[in-house]
Design an enzyme around this catalytic site. Sequence first.
Site: not given
Length: 329
Positions: A13, A34, A189
């Site tokens: 994405s 791939h 994060k």
Amino acid sequence: MNKKTIAMLGAGSWGTAVAIHLAKIGHKTLLWSHNPQHVALMAEQHSNPAYLPGIPFPENLIPSDNLIECVQSADYVIIAVPSHAFAEIINKIPKPTQGLAWLTKGVDPASHELLSQLVASRFGVDFPIAVISGPSFAKEVARFLPTALTLASNNTNYQKKMHQLFHHDNIRVYLSDDLIGVQLCGAVKNILAIACGISDGLGYGANAKAALITRGLAEMTRLGLSMGARQDTFLGLAGVGDLVLTCTDDQSRNRRFGLLLGREVPIPEAEHQIGQVVEGKHNAAQICAIANKNKVEMPICEQINALLHGIVHAQEAVNNLMSRPAKEE
């Protein structure tokens, strides 16, 4: 800036969203995957229905499954594969002529090294590199919604070129030379977003989430300073900006993964429901290993790592954090 040819290595994405952005502003963009079937589907539908459905490709965005050809025909190469595949990609590709940039957030699972260390080992310590990070969801970038990013580099000339490549009316790019700090922010994060998701999944409310974000920021800053990063990086877009976004919005797959764990969904089923790579799950053990090596306490990350390895359950992890000895903030 003259229009260039870009090789985007990774058609998930985020790689797809940035490829769409670059193509929309006029650059010929080669989007590598791939998987030949994935490439054929993207070429047929002129979109990426698997990872970014409903957003059409510009005409100058070309899917490809030929890795070497993409790199050799491009003016600039950008990697957007998950962190666990990063080493494999850089070991397969020829040395890019201009430098190498990446969107990947995480550390290498085998060596526990930052991705910049892998690139230095492969192409040399003086090879120009750039890390692009910050608070950014793929769908919003692909839809040309306003976004601000940090671009960290070891080479001012290459950084200037990459800045010109990305910067546009909808994307504002801020420059940094703190490669260590920007990379650590992007890795840590995601673990903290899992923690916030678990907290919300348990029904603990806004107070607990705010505490996790704040104390999590302290953890990642401590680790960064121990490794030579700058404190201001953790207070900028790549740090607190990306942290707040990832911990609070359900577009974050790491946060959604945590929500499922907090609702007692088993880890394999939670991963299956997310349907894409959950970087925080892959990087928790590596970040804890780096913290131990640098003698830095990271209790939130340690509890998430313990949970992911079946040592504690969600409720236990929270109890362990709340029962820690009192200390000064």
